[in-house]
Design an enzyme around this catalytic site. Structure first.
Site, PDB file in Angstrom:
ATOM      1  N   ILE A 153       0.840  -1.192   0.000  1.00 15.49           N
ATOM      2  CA  ILE A 153       0.000   0.000   0.000  1.00 15.49           C
ATOM      3  C   ILE A 153       0.878   1.247   0.000  1.00 15.49           C
ATOM      4  O   ILE A 153       1.973   1.250   0.566  1.00 15.49           O
ATOM      5  CB  ILE A 153      -0.954  -0.010   1.225  1.00 15.49           C
ATOM      6  CG1 ILE A 153      -1.953   1.153   1.166  1.00 15.49           C
ATOM      7  CG2 ILE A 153      -0.197  -0.027   2.539  1.00 15.49           C
ATOM      8  CD1 ILE A 153      -3.091   1.048   2.187  1.00 15.49           C
ATOM      9  N   CYS A 154       0.409   2.277  -0.680  1.00 14.53           N
ATOM     10  CA  CYS A 154       1.042   3.590  -0.671  1.00 14.53           C
ATOM     11  C   CYS A 154       2.507   3.499  -1.128  1.00 14.53           C
ATOM     12  O   CYS A 154       2.801   2.967  -2.189  1.00 14.53           O
ATOM     13  CB  CYS A 154       0.902   4.202   0.725  1.00 14.53           C
ATOM     14  SG  CYS A 154       1.330   5.953   0.829  1.00 14.53           S
ATOM     15  N   GLY A 155       3.438   4.002  -0.342  1.00 13.57           N
ATOM     16  CA  GLY A 155       4.840   4.063  -0.743  1.00 13.57           C
ATOM     17  C   GLY A 155       5.473   2.720  -1.025  1.00 13.57           C
ATOM     18  O   GLY A 155       6.460   2.638  -1.774  1.00 13.57           O
ATOM     19  N   THR A 198       4.292   0.486  -2.837  1.00 12.50           N
ATOM     20  CA  THR A 198       4.102   0.161  -4.254  1.00 12.50           C
ATOM     21  C   THR A 198       5.249   0.706  -5.099  1.00 12.50           C
ATOM     22  O   THR A 198       5.589   0.126  -6.131  1.00 12.50           O
ATOM     23  CB  THR A 198       2.761   0.713  -4.784  1.00 12.50           C
ATOM     24  OG1 THR A 198       2.749   2.147  -4.680  1.00 12.50           O
ATOM     25  CG2 THR A 198       1.581   0.139  -4.006  1.00 12.50           C
ATOM     26  N   ALA A 218      -2.635  -1.075  -3.132  1.00 14.50           N
ATOM     27  CA  ALA A 218      -3.618  -0.045  -2.790  1.00 14.50           C
ATOM     28  C   ALA A 218      -2.967   1.324  -2.715  1.00 14.50           C
ATOM     29  O   ALA A 218      -1.756   1.456  -2.496  1.00 14.50           O
ATOM     30  CB  ALA A 218      -4.287  -0.370  -1.456  1.00 14.50           C
TER      31      ALA A 218
END
Length: 211
Positions: free
Chosen positions: A107-109, A111, A160
């Site tokens: 999720i977030c960073g 990715t 995400a």
């Protein structure tokens, strides 16, 4: 039994994993025949880390302790320190886990870290909006596989955006099959809308309510 490995790193966005870890660890809404689930924190070492929310976490195990099979699930939270090369070890492990059919959830960073390793080039995925991965990862080649949604399931990879924690949790729980479908739908509807009718409907789906 599923083993959930939550990667811990300094500045980790602790709220992003809150929904999914609370439900998988407590099992409070599990169906009767749900598989057993164990939640463990994992780190580069067993030295404590400090989350973005100021919480100190001492990892339960280190990266080499992660079991390599399809019952392992790796959760990679966001954080402001993913640029540190030392996190390459967990991304290497994520690559190995995907190759044996285990589940990797980012999720977030996190990715961005996967994108830098080329793990998103040929898999359906999302991140913090269109253009985000290109901005932070010049070698990213997964534009054609990018899906502009809060959370996306691509076989055994679930990604995400920073604002997709609830849907991410729903998709992970669904992937593991530990909730009844109606329980999961009412759980998601309640936390997504706050409408009390979904809370009471959720309670009615639980094993005790159906005896």
């Amino acid at each position: 039994m599923f083993t959930i490995y939550v990667y811990t790193l300094d500045t980790m966005a602790d709220w992003e994993i809150g929904y999914v870890t609370a439900e998988l660890n407590s099992g409070r809404f599990f169906k009767k025949d749900a598989p057993d689930v164990s939640v463990k924190t994992v780190g580069i070492s067993k030295e404590p880390i400090k989350t973005m929310g100021g919480l100190n976490i001492i990892p339960d195990c280190v990266i080499d302790n992660i079991v390599m099979n399809d019952k392992s699930v790796l959760l990679l939270p966001g954080g402001n320190t993913w640029d540190d090369p030392k996190h390459g070890a967990i991304i290497k492990k994520a690559t190995e886990l995907l190759s044996v059919g285990a589940t990797v959830c980012a999720i977030c960073g996190a990715t961005v870290a996967l994108a830098r390793a080329g793990l998103l080039d040929q898999r359906p995925h999302t991140s913090n909006g269109a253009g985000f991965l290109e901005m932070f990862c010049p070698n990213y080649k997964g534009t054609d596989c990018f899906v502009d949604k809060l959370s996306v399931v691509g076989d055994n990879l679930i990604t995400a955006s920073a604002s997709g924690a609830l849907l991410w949790a729903k998709q992970i729980i669904e992937h593991l099959g530990v909730f009844r479908p109606d329980t999961l739908e009412e759980w998601y509807a309640y936390f997504n809308t706050g409408e009390t009718q979904h809370f009471f409907a959720l309670m009615q789906t639980l094993p005790k309510a159906n005896k």
